[in-house]
Design an enzyme around this catalytic site. Structure first.
Site, PDB file in Angstrom:
ATOM      1  N   ARG A  59       0.830  -1.200   0.000  1.00 31.24           N
ATOM      2  CA  ARG A  59       0.000   0.000   0.000  1.00 31.24           C
ATOM      3  C   ARG A  59       0.867   1.254   0.000  1.00 31.24           C
ATOM      4  O   ARG A  59       0.429   2.328  -0.428  1.00 31.24           O
ATOM      5  CB  ARG A  59      -0.956   0.006   1.206  1.00 31.24           C
ATOM      6  CG  ARG A  59      -1.820   1.260   1.294  1.00 31.24           C
ATOM      7  CD  ARG A  59      -3.054   1.062   2.156  1.00 31.24           C
ATOM      8  NE  ARG A  59      -2.731   0.537   3.466  1.00 31.24           N
ATOM      9  CZ  ARG A  59      -2.308   1.261   4.510  1.00 31.24           C
ATOM     10  NH1 ARG A  59      -2.149   2.575   4.386  1.00 31.24           N
ATOM     11  NH2 ARG A  59      -2.038   0.699   5.663  1.00 31.24           N
ATOM     12  N   TYR A 112     -17.448  14.527 -16.105  1.00 27.64           N
ATOM     13  CA  TYR A 112     -17.833  13.119 -15.989  1.00 27.64           C
ATOM     14  C   TYR A 112     -18.856  12.936 -14.868  1.00 27.64           C
ATOM     15  O   TYR A 112     -18.760  13.577 -13.820  1.00 27.64           O
ATOM     16  CB  TYR A 112     -16.580  12.283 -15.737  1.00 27.64           C
ATOM     17  CG  TYR A 112     -16.820  10.823 -15.478  1.00 27.64           C
ATOM     18  CD1 TYR A 112     -17.636  10.057 -16.307  1.00 27.64           C
ATOM     19  CD2 TYR A 112     -16.211  10.194 -14.399  1.00 27.64           C
ATOM     20  CE1 TYR A 112     -17.841   8.712 -16.065  1.00 27.64           C
ATOM     21  CE2 TYR A 112     -16.409   8.845 -14.148  1.00 27.64           C
ATOM     22  CZ  TYR A 112     -17.230   8.110 -14.980  1.00 27.64           C
ATOM     23  OH  TYR A 112     -17.430   6.781 -14.733  1.00 27.64           O
ATOM     24  N   ASP A 184      -8.039  16.622 -16.297  1.00 23.20           N
ATOM     25  CA  ASP A 184      -8.346  15.234 -16.628  1.00 23.20           C
ATOM     26  C   ASP A 184      -8.007  15.047 -18.104  1.00 23.20           C
ATOM     27  O   ASP A 184      -8.678  15.578 -18.980  1.00 23.20           O
ATOM     28  CB  ASP A 184      -9.830  14.949 -16.359  1.00 23.20           C
ATOM     29  CG  ASP A 184     -10.211  13.500 -16.617  1.00 23.20           C
ATOM     30  OD1 ASP A 184      -9.480  12.815 -17.369  1.00 23.20           O
ATOM     31  OD2 ASP A 184     -11.244  13.052 -16.097  1.00 23.20           O
ATOM     32  N   LYS A 209      -8.802   3.444 -19.574  1.00 19.32           N
ATOM     33  CA  LYS A 209      -9.100   3.762 -20.954  1.00 19.32           C
ATOM     34  C   LYS A 209      -7.861   3.576 -21.842  1.00 19.32           C
ATOM     35  O   LYS A 209      -7.385   2.465 -21.983  1.00 19.32           O
ATOM     36  CB  LYS A 209      -9.672   5.180 -21.055  1.00 19.32           C
ATOM     37  CG  LYS A 209     -10.751   5.558 -20.015  1.00 19.32           C
ATOM     38  CD  LYS A 209     -11.865   4.570 -19.850  1.00 19.32           C
ATOM     39  CE  LYS A 209     -13.075   5.113 -19.093  1.00 19.32           C
ATOM     40  NZ  LYS A 209     -12.945   5.240 -17.646  1.00 19.32           N
TER      41      LYS A 209
END
Length: 395
Positions: A59, A112, A184, A209
């Site tokens: 982590r 979005y 973004d 994507k």
């Protein structure tokens, strides 16, 4: 392979990895481990104190993930990067990092659907307000900035209306007001657009994507122009909120990055062919594509993007009924959300990706019920055009 003079296509394949340090393995090894053993108690103490580099707990950092982060930082011309378990984990992390109660976030008027939902959560629970505004001119940007604005959050091209925002203009004004700019860059990828080069402070991606490109990973990336900022986020928000990526997903993204430039060229060329076809079809009412010469923002798009990219939005005659009928008549193109896959995908934003946005706000964003978003894949463009043509002939 640490020379920054290498062309970007070479960096996509090599940056951040040397087989000499991994027993000669040509492929980046997958360190599928949750924790790392220390040789001594003193070594463990030094690593936790930041006095010695090395693995602690995945982590907090993982060798496979580090290769991905270093490669993405180089691709976006930043000093550091962080990988996350989703694009929304990257969005939420940077907004939490930049804001506190009473602050204001200024956003592009289109955004979005899940980012819209997150902004509402921040406002309702923590009194971090936001506005969606037209940021296309200097006067409109200045008018939208408030005394408590700490962040300008941009999508360009905007999802799904494909509106272009002038990144250099935004950042010039933001610097004057001491405001951080987040872009973004999912729709363009680092191959087509580099916001940090245009003055932005942070750039993020839904790596699900184009970065991955194969439809089999959920992931996010955040790149910062300042290494200290990225290190601070790594040791605070990312560590404590825990939105990390798995080593295997990072390994898949590294694999995807090796072909990003090749894929983006094909996506863009196919989209240009389909744009030409759609523009001449009488059943297509409106078409939204960055490199449309009739687009009032065409010159801005050309200035900051390498090509028009692989996404096209358009409306058809007959509104929602014909939009849905067209989707149902397609034989090759798949009805699915997401984008950037090898397969061409089509979706209906007002009932799918942006359905969480109330109708009034959707209309203000330009998302009508007849709007369709097409993510153009890697197939032969003639086959895609034939599929669209036969579907359009039935509405």
């Amino acid at each position: 392979m640490d020379k920054l003079s290498y062309e970007k296509e070479t960096l996509y394949v090599h940056k951040g990895y040397s087989s000499k340090n991994h027993q000669g393995s040509l492929s980046v090894p997958l360190y599928q481990t949750s924790t790392f053993a220390f040789e001594t108690a003193e070594q463990g103490a030094r690593r936790f104190a930041g006095e010695e580099e090395g693995g602690i707990y995945s982590r907090l950092g993982n060798p496979t993930v580090h290769v991905l982060e270093e490669r993405m930082a180089a691709m976006e011309h930043g000093e550091g990067a962080l990988a996350f378990g989703s694009g929304m984990a990257a969005v939420s992390t940077i907004l939490v990092h930049l804001t506190k109660t009473g602050d204001h976030i200024l956003c592009t008027r289109g955004i979005y659907g899940c980012t819209f939902g997150l902004l509402n959560i921040l406002e309702e629970k923590y009194n971090i307000t936001h506005d969606l505004a037209d940021l296309t001119t200097e006067e409109k940007i200045e008018a939208a900035i408030k005394p408590n604005t700490v962040c300008i959050y941009i999508e360009t091209p905007i999802n799904p209306t494909m509106e272009i925002v002038d990144i250099a203009q935004i950042t010039r004004i933001a610097i004057k007001h001491g405001i951080q700019v987040v872009v973004d860059n999912t729709f363009s990828s680092p191959y087509l657009q580099n916001p940090l080069e245009l003055g932005a402070d942070f750039v993020l991606h839904s790596a699900t994507k184009y970065i991955n490109g194969h439809g089999d990973v959920i992931a996010g990336i955040l790149v910062g122009k300042n290494r200290e900022d990225i290190n601070k986020i790594r040791s605070t928000v990312q560590k404590d909120y825990g939105g990390i990526i798995s080593p295997f997903d990072a390994w898949l993204l590294i694999r995807g990055l090796k072909t990003l430039h090749v894929r983006m060229d094909r996506h863009s060329n196919n989209a240009a062919d389909i744009f030409t076809f759609l523009k001449s079809n009488p059943k297509v009412e409106n078409i939204y594509y960055p490199f449309d010469e009739g687009n009032p923002q065409y010159e801005v798009a050309k200035k900051q993007m390498k090509t028009g990219g692989g996404l096209i939005s358009f409306t058809v005659t007959g509104g929602i009924n014909n939009a849905q009928k067209l989707m149902n008549e397609l034989r090759l193109i798949k009805i699915a959300v997401s984008l950037g896959d090898a397969e061409t995908l089509i979706q209906h934003p007002s009932t799918m990706t942006h359905s969480v946005v109330p109708e009034k706000e959707r209309v203000e964003m330009g998302i009508t019920d007849g709007l369709l978003r097409l993510s153009v894949g890697l197939e032969n463009s003639l086959d895609l055009i034939e599929d669209l043509q036969q579907a359009l002939s039935k509405i």
